[in-house]
Design a protein around this motif. Structure first.
Motif, mmCIF file in Angstrom:
data_model
loop_
_atom_site.group_PDB
_atom_site.id
_atom_site.type_symbol
_atom_site.label_atom_id
_atom_site.label_comp_id
_atom_site.label_asym_id
_atom_site.label_seq_id
_atom_site.Cartn_x
_atom_site.Cartn_y
_atom_site.Cartn_z
ATOM 1 N N UNK A 77 0.813 -1.222 0.000
ATOM 2 C CA UNK A 77 0.000 0.000 0.000
ATOM 3 C C UNK A 77 0.845 1.270 0.000
ATOM 4 N N UNK A 78 2.189 1.120 -0.057
ATOM 5 C CA UNK A 78 3.077 2.281 -0.114
ATOM 6 C C UNK A 78 3.559 2.772 1.234
ATOM 7 N N UNK A 79 3.043 2.193 2.312
ATOM 8 C CA UNK A 79 3.496 2.593 3.644
ATOM 9 C C UNK A 79 4.845 1.934 3.967
ATOM 10 N N UNK A 80 5.613 2.589 4.831
ATOM 11 C CA UNK A 80 6.888 2.013 5.255
ATOM 12 C C UNK A 80 6.661 0.704 6.000
ATOM 13 N N UNK A 81 7.511 -0.256 5.714
ATOM 14 C CA UNK A 81 7.446 -1.545 6.391
ATOM 15 C C UNK A 81 8.232 -1.455 7.699
ATOM 16 N N UNK A 82 7.565 -1.503 8.842
ATOM 17 C CA UNK A 82 8.271 -1.331 10.120
ATOM 18 C C UNK A 82 9.197 -2.486 10.461
ATOM 19 N N UNK A 83 9.094 -3.608 9.742
ATOM 20 C CA UNK A 83 9.925 -4.769 10.020
ATOM 21 C C UNK A 83 11.248 -4.745 9.257
ATOM 22 N N UNK A 84 11.375 -3.823 8.293
ATOM 23 C CA UNK A 84 12.621 -3.724 7.534
ATOM 24 C C UNK A 84 13.651 -2.953 8.346
ATOM 25 N N UNK A 85 14.852 -3.503 8.458
ATOM 26 C CA UNK A 85 15.846 -2.964 9.394
ATOM 27 C C UNK A 85 16.226 -1.506 9.148
ATOM 28 N N UNK A 86 16.265 -1.075 7.907
ATOM 29 C CA UNK A 86 16.624 0.326 7.662
ATOM 30 C C UNK A 86 15.499 1.293 8.020
ATOM 31 N N UNK A 87 14.305 0.765 8.276
ATOM 32 C CA UNK A 87 13.193 1.609 8.706
ATOM 33 C C UNK A 87 13.102 1.751 10.217
ATOM 34 N N UNK A 88 13.908 0.986 10.959
ATOM 35 C CA UNK A 88 13.867 1.108 12.415
ATOM 36 C C UNK A 88 14.230 2.544 12.802
ATOM 37 N N UNK A 89 13.514 3.146 13.724
ATOM 38 C CA UNK A 89 13.811 4.531 14.130
ATOM 39 C C UNK A 89 15.266 4.739 14.542
ATOM 40 N N UNK A 90 15.837 3.774 15.242
ATOM 41 C CA UNK A 90 17.210 3.929 15.721
ATOM 42 C C UNK A 90 18.245 3.841 14.608
ATOM 43 N N UNK A 91 17.844 3.373 13.431
ATOM 44 C CA UNK A 91 18.791 3.239 12.326
ATOM 45 C C UNK A 91 18.766 4.417 11.350
ATOM 46 N N UNK A 92 17.982 5.419 11.644
ATOM 47 C CA UNK A 92 17.899 6.562 10.736
ATOM 48 C C UNK A 92 19.168 7.417 10.812
ATOM 49 N N UNK A 93 19.523 8.013 9.687
ATOM 50 C CA UNK A 93 20.666 8.923 9.640
ATOM 51 C C UNK A 93 22.008 8.244 9.505
ATOM 52 N N UNK A 94 22.021 6.980 9.112
ATOM 53 C CA UNK A 94 23.284 6.255 8.975
ATOM 54 C C UNK A 94 23.960 6.588 7.655
ATOM 55 N N UNK A 95 25.285 6.589 7.650
ATOM 56 C CA UNK A 95 26.040 6.798 6.407
ATOM 57 C C UNK A 95 27.011 5.655 6.106
ATOM 58 N N UNK A 96 26.997 4.622 6.949
ATOM 59 C CA UNK A 96 27.825 3.440 6.736
ATOM 60 C C UNK A 96 26.926 2.209 6.835
#
Length: 200
Positions: free
Chosen positions: A51-70
């Motif tokens: 439906x186009x919504x973010x998948x909360x189970x995908x690791x790059x969508x975890x809130x703590x993983x935001x803003x990573x560059x590596x």
């Protein structure tokens, strides 16, 4: 491209083997002609629900993983087709370096040609990083000139990179810029060819 000498930032884990380029950037987005704007399509089939919504189970969508560059990945990262759009998508997403125990050869070359640093480490070192990055925030320091990866604890390891690619990344050159360094010699050669043809 900007020069790449040192990089410090958040590292996130993608503990999946054989991540292919069709997962990194699905084929339906390859019709774009720009090198930019691919970041929002990176890992599209994993990142979004139907439906186009973010998948909360995908690791790059975890809130703590935001803003990573590596990105820390597992073996055979970037396998599949040779599409150069894959490093474009990763870079536009925000990643400047990818660490894995192995890469597909063409993907590895495409990263280097587009100013992104792929780092090959021993499987045991990557295993440590994959586990460590699951506890956020997790920061890494990459020194390309010294060819070293360190975290803020006790982890420190050296990697290797071909001197040609290292020089390109450190100076922010692409292959066209390297060619242009020989512009005078190329022009001299062309002038000599023209002179030879006139003499004939």
């Amino acid at each position: 491209m900007g020069g790449f000498k040192k990089l410090a930032g958040k590292a996130v884990a993608m503990d999946r083997v054989n991540v292919d380029t069709d997962q990194i950037i699905p084929k339906q987005f390859l019709k774009r002609i720009e090198k930019t704007g691919f970041g929002r399509f990176a890992f599209y089939d994993w990142r979004y629900k139907e439906n186009g919504e973010l998948n909360p189970e995908f690791e790059l969508n975890f809130p703590e993983n935001q803003g990573a560059n590596i990105l820390i990945a597992n073996k055979n990262f970037g396998c599949g087709s040779s599409r150069e759009h894959a490093p474009w998508a990763l870079n536009d997403y925000g990643f400047q370096a990818v660490i894995a125990p192995s890469f597909a050869d063409i993907f590895y070359q495409n990263c280097l040609k587009n100013g992104m640093l792929p780092i090959v480490l021993e499987a045991s070192d990557v295993e440590y990083l994959l586990k460590a990055a699951k506890v956020q925030p997790y920061k890494l320091h990459i020194n390309l000139e010294e060819e070293k990866v360190e975290d803020e604890s006790s982890f420190s390891v050296n990697f290797t990179i071909h001197p040609y690619w290292k020089k390109m990344l450190v100076n922010g050159w692409d292959e066209i810029q390297i060619t242009l360094q020989y512009a005078d010699s190329i022009q001299e050669y062309e002038n000599n060819i023209n002179t030879f043809e006139l003499v004939k």
